[in-house]
Scaffold this motif. Sequence first.
Motif, mmCIF file in Angstrom:
data_model
loop_
_atom_site.group_PDB
_atom_site.id
_atom_site.type_symbol
_atom_site.label_atom_id
_atom_site.label_comp_id
_atom_site.label_asym_id
_atom_site.label_seq_id
_atom_site.Cartn_x
_atom_site.Cartn_y
_atom_site.Cartn_z
ATOM 1 N N TYR A 71 -3.343 -2.422 11.312
ATOM 2 C CA TYR A 71 -4.056 -1.479 10.448
ATOM 3 C C TYR A 71 -3.857 -0.072 10.978
ATOM 4 N N THR A 72 -3.299 0.801 10.149
ATOM 5 C CA THR A 72 -3.099 2.192 10.554
ATOM 6 C C THR A 72 -4.399 2.948 10.322
ATOM 7 N N THR A 73 -5.150 3.140 11.372
ATOM 8 C CA THR A 73 -6.495 3.710 11.255
ATOM 9 C C THR A 73 -6.434 5.211 10.992
ATOM 10 N N LEU A 132 -2.675 -0.474 4.972
ATOM 11 C CA LEU A 132 -2.767 0.976 4.933
ATOM 12 C C LEU A 132 -4.008 1.398 4.160
ATOM 13 N N SER A 133 -4.635 2.482 4.608
ATOM 14 C CA SER A 133 -5.736 3.082 3.853
ATOM 15 C C SER A 133 -5.488 4.582 3.790
ATOM 16 N N ASP A 134 -6.329 5.293 3.033
ATOM 17 C CA ASP A 134 -6.171 6.737 2.853
ATOM 18 C C ASP A 134 -4.754 7.074 2.385
ATOM 19 N N VAL A 135 -4.269 6.280 1.445
ATOM 20 C CA VAL A 135 -2.910 6.480 0.930
ATOM 21 C C VAL A 135 -2.912 7.587 -0.120
ATOM 22 N N VAL A 136 -1.955 8.509 -0.014
ATOM 23 C CA VAL A 136 -1.819 9.605 -0.966
ATOM 24 C C VAL A 136 -0.475 9.492 -1.683
ATOM 25 N N PHE A 144 8.380 3.995 3.502
ATOM 26 C CA PHE A 144 9.102 3.334 4.588
ATOM 27 C C PHE A 144 8.986 1.815 4.507
ATOM 28 N N LEU A 145 7.769 1.305 4.344
ATOM 29 C CA LEU A 145 7.584 -0.145 4.305
ATOM 30 C C LEU A 145 8.193 -0.761 3.050
ATOM 31 N N SER A 146 8.182 -0.025 1.943
ATOM 32 C CA SER A 146 8.827 -0.521 0.723
ATOM 33 C C SER A 146 10.329 -0.670 0.941
ATOM 34 N N PHE A 155 -5.253 -0.253 0.754
ATOM 35 C CA PHE A 155 -6.576 0.094 0.245
ATOM 36 C C PHE A 155 -6.385 1.446 -0.420
ATOM 37 N N GLY A 156 -6.263 1.420 -1.725
ATOM 38 C CA GLY A 156 -5.881 2.589 -2.497
ATOM 39 C C GLY A 156 -4.926 2.121 -3.579
#
Length: 337
Positions: A71-73, A132-136, A144-146, A155-156
């Motif tokens: 989890y990328t905090t 991932l959270s707080d995704v813009v 990158f992950l795609s 989460f987003g």
Amino acid sequence: MPAGRARGVSIEDVARAAGVSRQTVSNAIRAPHRLRAETLERVTALIEEMGYRPDQSASSLRSGTRRVLAYTTPETDPANPNALMSGFLEALVSAAGATGYRILLVRPRPGQEVVRALEEVIAARTADAFLLSDVVEGDPRVSFLSETGFPFAVFGRTGPELPQAWVDVDSVQAMIDIVGLLAERGHRRLAFLGMSAELPWLRHRTEGFRTGVRRFKLVAHEATADEPEEAVDVARTLLRRQPRPSALVLVDDWLAPSAYAAAQAEGLAVGVDLAITGFNDMPYARLLQPPLTTVRLPLRRLADALVSRLLQLIEEQVAPEAGLLLPAEPIVRASLP
């Protein structure tokens, strides 16, 4: 149950007691999304009652997974932590633990690009997937992950051309519901205090407010503020409009203390002369006087749904075809007369 007794319980013992297959017991632990709710509840209860604990090391060897979710905090100030995301992290650890997974917290080193931090985790093979959270919009982590094809959930929301393993709060409908509550109580003139940051969740809340105003045929004025002192001044300007608005809708609870201060400065009693509503149900919302009417995010349901989607990607290699929107809950308190 005593540890000595628990060590003698096998997966076959649980399956026999529940009247299900060995695979069903395994699914209850590692892929609960595959089971009907009543089956999952019954099998889970027996697992706890009998004290069965799976051999995680053997399971990892068979499946080739680490049973770890990275989890990328988001960054936060230790002296003023983000209570909302702390609550989400707690829900996430609980949801992952229920399926036999652990959470690895990931953050770039000072000066390091976030993508490099993701690359290090992938290269070290220390996690099976990312959350991932707080995704813009244009988020480099998503791009990158795609491109790499490494499993991830958000989460987003992601764009239509990107993987759809996302779960989000239906902020548009939640704000429509808040406006509807105000309309039901006779409020016809509203003010909206937003923030200028171009963040998806703030944009969705603003969109919901405007939709609600149109739907219920209300009159509204809008303004934005990004600092507490500025928010007091902007809110006072909104409240001085004639005819004066009877309700002040906030895009985020963070603005509530400033809004209350503005009301007091204008000689208005919150909950009597003026309704104020927020969004997020931060811990201090119930401590304001009067307590703040706001929107509570379904953090546990969000975490459960995200972990379920990650398990689909990891264990079934099935990518969700569409994102999932979850409803939020209006919490009515005394600030809404």
